[in-house]
Enzyme design. Sequence first.
Site, mmCIF file in Angstrom:
data_model
loop_
_atom_site.group_PDB
_atom_site.id
_atom_site.type_symbol
_atom_site.label_atom_id
_atom_site.label_comp_id
_atom_site.label_asym_id
_atom_site.label_seq_id
_atom_site.Cartn_x
_atom_site.Cartn_y
_atom_site.Cartn_z
ATOM 1 N N ARG A 63 1.396 -17.203 -1.707
ATOM 2 C CA ARG A 63 2.197 -16.636 -0.227
ATOM 3 C C ARG A 63 3.726 -17.062 -0.730
ATOM 4 O O ARG A 63 4.368 -17.203 0.696
ATOM 5 C CB ARG A 63 1.611 -16.830 0.838
ATOM 6 C CG ARG A 63 0.113 -16.507 0.883
ATOM 7 C CD ARG A 63 -0.139 -15.224 0.693
ATOM 8 N NE ARG A 63 0.258 -14.225 1.608
ATOM 9 C CZ ARG A 63 -0.065 -13.726 3.065
ATOM 10 N NH1 ARG A 63 -1.372 -14.412 3.106
ATOM 11 N NH2 ARG A 63 0.546 -13.199 3.768
ATOM 12 N N ARG B 271 7.168 -14.838 4.094
ATOM 13 C CA ARG B 271 6.572 -16.017 4.870
ATOM 14 C C ARG B 271 7.687 -16.957 5.153
ATOM 15 O O ARG B 271 8.223 -17.088 6.459
ATOM 16 C CB ARG B 271 5.522 -16.497 4.193
ATOM 17 C CG ARG B 271 4.101 -15.772 4.496
ATOM 18 C CD ARG B 271 2.978 -16.852 4.483
ATOM 19 N NE ARG B 271 1.816 -16.281 5.284
ATOM 20 C CZ ARG B 271 0.632 -16.816 5.380
ATOM 21 N NH1 ARG B 271 0.568 -17.912 4.535
ATOM 22 N NH2 ARG B 271 -0.024 -16.246 6.182
#
Length: 343
Positions: free
Chosen positions: A24, A28
């Site tokens: 990720r 983010r």
Amino acid sequence: MKNDLLLKAARGEDINRYPVWLMRQAGRILPEYRAVRNSLNGFKALVKNPELCCEVTIQPVDILEVDAAIIFSDILVVPEAMGLNYEMIEKKGPWFEKTIRQENDMKLLDSNIDVKDRLHYVFDAIKQTKNELKDRVPLIGFAGAPWTIFCYMVDGQGSKTFSESRKILYQNPILAHDLLTRITNTTIQYLKEQINSGADLIQVFDSWAGILPKNQYQEFCMPYLKQITNELKNTVPLTVFSKGAISSMNEICNLNCNTVGLDWTMNISEIREIVGETKTIQGNLDPCVLYSSSRNIVKETQKLLDSLSSKRHIINLGHGVYPDTDPDNVKTFINTIKNHEIN
Ligand code: CP3
């Protein structure tokens, strides 16, 4: 390839330092991502825009200097391609208006879909990113494991228990296998086309592996993971990350993949005992370490590095980086790894 440490480590070739990337890492945590994201009307508009996907995929390579890029997309593009539309609700996460709860709901799915056509925006993004990366680092492609995708198609949103999904395993195992088979077949086509488009390594995310008892993981997950890994062998290196699947690690370690990903609760030495030098291990710093002082981040990262008994290792966190992590702390983690030579 200028920096192919990730591929070398995955294949078990000699390396002089461990490669590092973060699950990720695109999106983010980076303000640069928020800027791109806010220029569009929602997450899905970004996912379907190959040029901007390419931009946010390369951001962590430039800013964090990780050893790999991971294509910006989402695991939920697969259920959407199968006919189950999702929305990404701000601050809440994914939401499916229609879900699969009984046999009749299978009619909601389109049959004989053309994966190449329905997911062309992902393949275009991969091609464009490969072009723009100019072989600086490898590009990782990915998909969700069938069980994890099943959880979203049945429960329709994030959940701590995914009890609607687990209910079906008891009430209607035939329907469960039917849906898992459909997901698996689409996923295999999807991953093959990602590889054709230029993905250098593939990771399968089984994010909800940990909510099933061992017997159900064996029945409803392993056969489908086996099918995917067998179909993809002899293509590019493959990583299987089954979060929380502690009781099935023996079987996961026997899959036809190069690398097994460990979450932060798993023990690297114990898994090394199982795999010997036959597999690469990826992981597994607790993402919460990155909330601590830079001194402590260096100390914990060093401890992880010093504990490794094999070069067949890719450093990563034990799950995706948490959204409110300070990028400077991520850099401290990455620099500690890059400064650690192995001989
Ligand atoms: O760096 C990368 O890994 C980028 C690509 C990527 C995304 N999602 C982008 C994204 C990847 C590999 C995923 C995988 C994914 N998506 C998983 C498996 C990995 C894991 O974390 O366990 C899962 C379960 C999903 C489903 C999903 N997508 C959820 C639950 C959410 C909401 C919460 C969140 O942020 O994770 C998403 C949205 C999503 N996917 C975002 C991003 C950058 C945030 C959306 C935004 O920009 O508002």
